[in-house]
Write a protein that holds these residues in place. Structure first.
Motif, PDB file in Angstrom:
ATOM      1  N   ALA A  37       0.830  -1.200   0.000  1.00 29.01           N
ATOM      2  CA  ALA A  37       0.000   0.000   0.000  1.00 29.01           C
ATOM      3  C   ALA A  37       0.862   1.246   0.000  1.00 29.01           C
ATOM      4  O   ALA A  37       0.554   2.238  -0.661  1.00 29.01           O
ATOM      5  N   ALA A  38       1.964   1.185   0.754  1.00 29.88           N
ATOM      6  CA  ALA A  38       2.850   2.346   0.811  1.00 29.88           C
ATOM      7  C   ALA A  38       3.457   2.631  -0.554  1.00 29.88           C
ATOM      8  O   ALA A  38       3.604   3.772  -0.964  1.00 29.88           O
ATOM      9  N   ARG A  39       3.833   1.563  -1.286  1.00 31.71           N
ATOM     10  CA  ARG A  39       4.417   1.751  -2.614  1.00 31.71           C
ATOM     11  C   ARG A  39       3.419   2.388  -3.561  1.00 31.71           C
ATOM     12  O   ARG A  39       3.721   3.348  -4.257  1.00 31.71           O
ATOM     13  N   SER A  40       2.201   1.834  -3.590  1.00 25.37           N
ATOM     14  CA  SER A  40       1.218   2.302  -4.558  1.00 25.37           C
ATOM     15  C   SER A  40       0.700   3.696  -4.208  1.00 25.37           C
ATOM     16  O   SER A  40       0.326   4.466  -5.080  1.00 25.37           O
ATOM     17  N   ALA A  41       0.658   3.997  -2.902  1.00 24.27           N
ATOM     18  CA  ALA A  41       0.105   5.278  -2.482  1.00 24.27           C
ATOM     19  C   ALA A  41       1.136   6.396  -2.512  1.00 24.27           C
ATOM     20  O   ALA A  41       0.795   7.560  -2.361  1.00 24.27           O
ATOM     21  N   SER A  42       2.398   6.040  -2.692  1.00 25.99           N
ATOM     22  CA  SER A  42       3.437   7.059  -2.633  1.00 25.99           C
ATOM     23  C   SER A  42       3.384   7.940  -3.874  1.00 25.99           C
ATOM     24  O   SER A  42       3.608   7.484  -4.987  1.00 25.99           O
ATOM     25  N   ALA A  43       3.052   9.216  -3.664  1.00 27.35           N
ATOM     26  CA  ALA A  43       2.972  10.138  -4.787  1.00 27.35           C
ATOM     27  C   ALA A  43       4.183  11.055  -4.836  1.00 27.35           C
ATOM     28  O   ALA A  43       4.313  11.869  -5.744  1.00 27.35           O
ATOM     29  N   THR A  44       5.058  10.951  -3.863  1.00 24.76           N
ATOM     30  CA  THR A  44       6.230  11.811  -3.816  1.00 24.76           C
ATOM     31  C   THR A  44       7.479  10.993  -4.066  1.00 24.76           C
ATOM     32  O   THR A  44       7.521   9.797  -3.772  1.00 24.76           O
ATOM     33  N   PRO A  45       8.513  11.612  -4.613  1.00 26.72           N
ATOM     34  CA  PRO A  45       9.754  10.879  -4.862  1.00 26.72           C
ATOM     35  C   PRO A  45      10.362  10.381  -3.561  1.00 26.72           C
ATOM     36  O   PRO A  45      10.183  10.981  -2.497  1.00 26.72           O
ATOM     37  N   ALA A  46      11.055   9.266  -3.645  1.00 24.72           N
ATOM     38  CA  ALA A  46      11.768   8.752  -2.473  1.00 24.72           C
ATOM     39  C   ALA A  46      12.907   9.706  -2.131  1.00 24.72           C
ATOM     40  O   ALA A  46      13.386  10.457  -2.981  1.00 24.72           O
ATOM     41  N   PRO A  47      13.352   9.698  -0.881  1.00 23.65           N
ATOM     42  CA  PRO A  47      14.495  10.530  -0.515  1.00 23.65           C
ATOM     43  C   PRO A  47      15.722  10.188  -1.357  1.00 23.65           C
ATOM     44  O   PRO A  47      15.798   9.118  -1.972  1.00 23.65           O
ATOM     45  N   ASP A  48      16.663  11.084  -1.374  1.00 23.69           N
ATOM     46  CA  ASP A  48      17.915  10.848  -2.078  1.00 23.69           C
ATOM     47  C   ASP A  48      18.542   9.539  -1.609  1.00 23.69           C
ATOM     48  O   ASP A  48      18.508   9.217  -0.418  1.00 23.69           O
ATOM     49  N   ARG A  49      19.115   8.797  -2.550  1.00 28.91           N
ATOM     50  CA  ARG A  49      19.699   7.490  -2.204  1.00 28.91           C
ATOM     51  C   ARG A  49      20.785   7.635  -1.142  1.00 28.91           C
ATOM     52  O   ARG A  49      20.919   6.775  -0.256  1.00 28.91           O
ATOM     53  N   ALA A  50      21.551   8.701  -1.205  1.00 27.19           N
ATOM     54  CA  ALA A  50      22.603   8.904  -0.210  1.00 27.19           C
ATOM     55  C   ALA A  50      22.011   9.034   1.192  1.00 27.19           C
ATOM     56  O   ALA A  50      22.571   8.533   2.172  1.00 27.19           O
ATOM     57  N   GLU A  51      20.846   9.674   1.296  1.00 27.47           N
ATOM     58  CA  GLU A  51      20.190   9.798   2.606  1.00 27.47           C
ATOM     59  C   GLU A  51      19.728   8.435   3.101  1.00 27.47           C
ATOM     60  O   GLU A  51      19.891   8.093   4.273  1.00 27.47           O
ATOM     61  N   LEU A  52      19.165   7.634   2.194  1.00 24.97           N
ATOM     62  CA  LEU A  52      18.698   6.309   2.583  1.00 24.97           C
ATOM     63  C   LEU A  52      19.861   5.430   3.047  1.00 24.97           C
ATOM     64  O   LEU A  52      19.743   4.698   4.030  1.00 24.97           O
ATOM     65  N   GLU A  53      20.981   5.515   2.348  1.00 25.51           N
ATOM     66  CA  GLU A  53      22.147   4.724   2.748  1.00 25.51           C
ATOM     67  C   GLU A  53      22.676   5.188   4.098  1.00 25.51           C
ATOM     68  O   GLU A  53      23.122   4.369   4.917  1.00 25.51           O
ATOM     69  N   ALA A  54      22.620   6.497   4.341  1.00 30.49           N
ATOM     70  CA  ALA A  54      23.056   7.016   5.639  1.00 30.49           C
ATOM     71  C   ALA A  54      22.125   6.536   6.746  1.00 30.49           C
ATOM     72  O   ALA A  54      22.575   6.197   7.849  1.00 30.49           O
ATOM     73  N   ARG A  55      20.836   6.478   6.490  1.00 31.20           N
ATOM     74  CA  ARG A  55      19.882   5.985   7.484  1.00 31.20           C
ATOM     75  C   ARG A  55      20.090   4.504   7.756  1.00 31.20           C
ATOM     76  O   ARG A  55      19.914   4.035   8.887  1.00 31.20           O
ATOM     77  N   ALA A  56      20.459   3.754   6.718  1.00 28.85           N
ATOM     78  CA  ALA A  56      20.772   2.335   6.926  1.00 28.85           C
ATOM     79  C   ALA A  56      22.023   2.187   7.782  1.00 28.85           C
ATOM     80  O   ALA A  56      22.066   1.370   8.708  1.00 28.85           O
ATOM     81  N   ARG A  57      23.034   2.997   7.502  1.00 29.03           N
ATOM     82  CA  ARG A  57      24.273   2.932   8.303  1.00 29.03           C
ATOM     83  C   ARG A  57      24.003   3.302   9.755  1.00 29.03           C
ATOM     84  O   ARG A  57      24.663   2.797  10.665  1.00 29.03           O
ATOM     85  N   ALA A  58      23.027   4.182   9.970  1.00 35.38           N
ATOM     86  CA  ALA A  58      22.722   4.609  11.339  1.00 35.38           C
ATOM     87  C   ALA A  58      22.212   3.454  12.191  1.00 35.38           C
ATOM     88  O   ALA A  58      22.348   3.490  13.425  1.00 35.38           O
ATOM     89  N   VAL A  59      21.629   2.438  11.564  1.00 35.91           N
ATOM     90  CA  VAL A  59      21.223   1.251  12.316  1.00 35.91           C
ATOM     91  C   VAL A  59      22.204   0.110  12.073  1.00 35.91           C
ATOM     92  O   VAL A  59      21.894  -1.057  12.300  1.00 35.91           O
ATOM     93  N   GLN A  60      23.397   0.465  11.581  1.00 30.11           N
ATOM     94  CA  GLN A  60      24.539  -0.432  11.437  1.00 30.11           C
ATOM     95  C   GLN A  60      24.342  -1.528  10.382  1.00 30.11           C
ATOM     96  O   GLN A  60      24.896  -2.609  10.486  1.00 30.11           O
TER      97      GLN A  60
END
Length: 223
Positions: A37-60
């Motif tokens: 549902a989140a995928r289909s309902a998402s009308a806005t672009p995903a955050p920058d890939r660099a931000e997503l990778e940084a958020r992943a690193r934040a949880v190690q």
């Protein structure tokens, strides 16, 4: 499909499950929306890939190790999201009735996925009673828990749960729906920037570098 009564090398299903569920059940009721549902309902672009990778690193972990799944009636408990091992990923999906499915992604050898691959050491308290190939995955079950495992390169993706809480059909569906998160799903699953700081593991200063990790209770001359 062949069955085997040989115990599996994989760590007992519920041992790992219990470690993660403490976060899922003891940290409030925050949940994420259903991933489809989140995928289909998402009308806005995903955050920058660099931000997503940084958020992943934040949880190690790393973004490529973040997987999601879908199961009718189950919703991701966002507070359960965290690292498994050195850079793996784990999360728990729950129902309003208390059912729980755990998703784990970690670096493991082939024998830890294929429970039919020769003799292995299992849990004496909860030995494996079923071990068989099911489609492209391996299914194993003890008296109390069961799991599906699949290999993806050097990663093993495991979907597991307690037999009294989730039946095999629901577990199979969740295992087959498991997939690597795309950028929109990463945004839904990973903690927002800055929020993951409180989820870092605590570095214990009283644990010896060798042995069973028992606390060091030595005291100095001053007592």
């Amino acid at each position: 499909m062949t069955s085997s009564t040989r115990p599996a090398r994989l760590r007992p299903v519920l041992t790992a499950l219990a470690l993660t569920l403490a976060a899922a059940t003891g940290c409030g009721t925050e949940v994420a929306s259903d991933t489809a549902a989140a995928r289909s309902a998402s009308a806005t672009p995903a955050p920058d890939r660099a931000e997503l990778e940084a958020r992943a690193r934040a949880v190690q972990t790393v973004a490529e190790h973040v997987w999601v799944t879908e199961a009718p009636g189950y919703t991701l408990a966002r507070q359960s999201v965290g690292v498994v091992g050195d850079d793996g990923f784990g999360s728990v999906y729950t129902t309003s009735a208390g059912g729980q499915i755990q998703l784990r992604v970690e670096r493991l050898p082939h024998a830890d996925a294929d429970c039919t691959d020769g003799p292995a050491a299992g849990s004496a308290q909860d030995p494996v009673v079923t071990c068989e190939r099911d489609g492209g995955q391996w299914y194993r079950a003890t008296e109390s828990g069961h799991a599906y495992a699949q290999e993806q390169g050097d990663l093993v993706v495991t979907v597991s749960g307690a037999r009294e809480e989730v039946d095999r059909a629901a577990l199979r569906a969740a295992a087959r729906a498991a997939h690597r998160a795309d950028d929109h799903e990463l945004d839904q699953v990973l903690p927002p920037p800055g929020e993951a700081a409180g989820r870092q593991p605590v570095e214990r200063g009283d644990l010896p570098p060798v042995g069973d990790g028992a606390p060091n209770n030595d005291v100095g001359a001053s007592g």
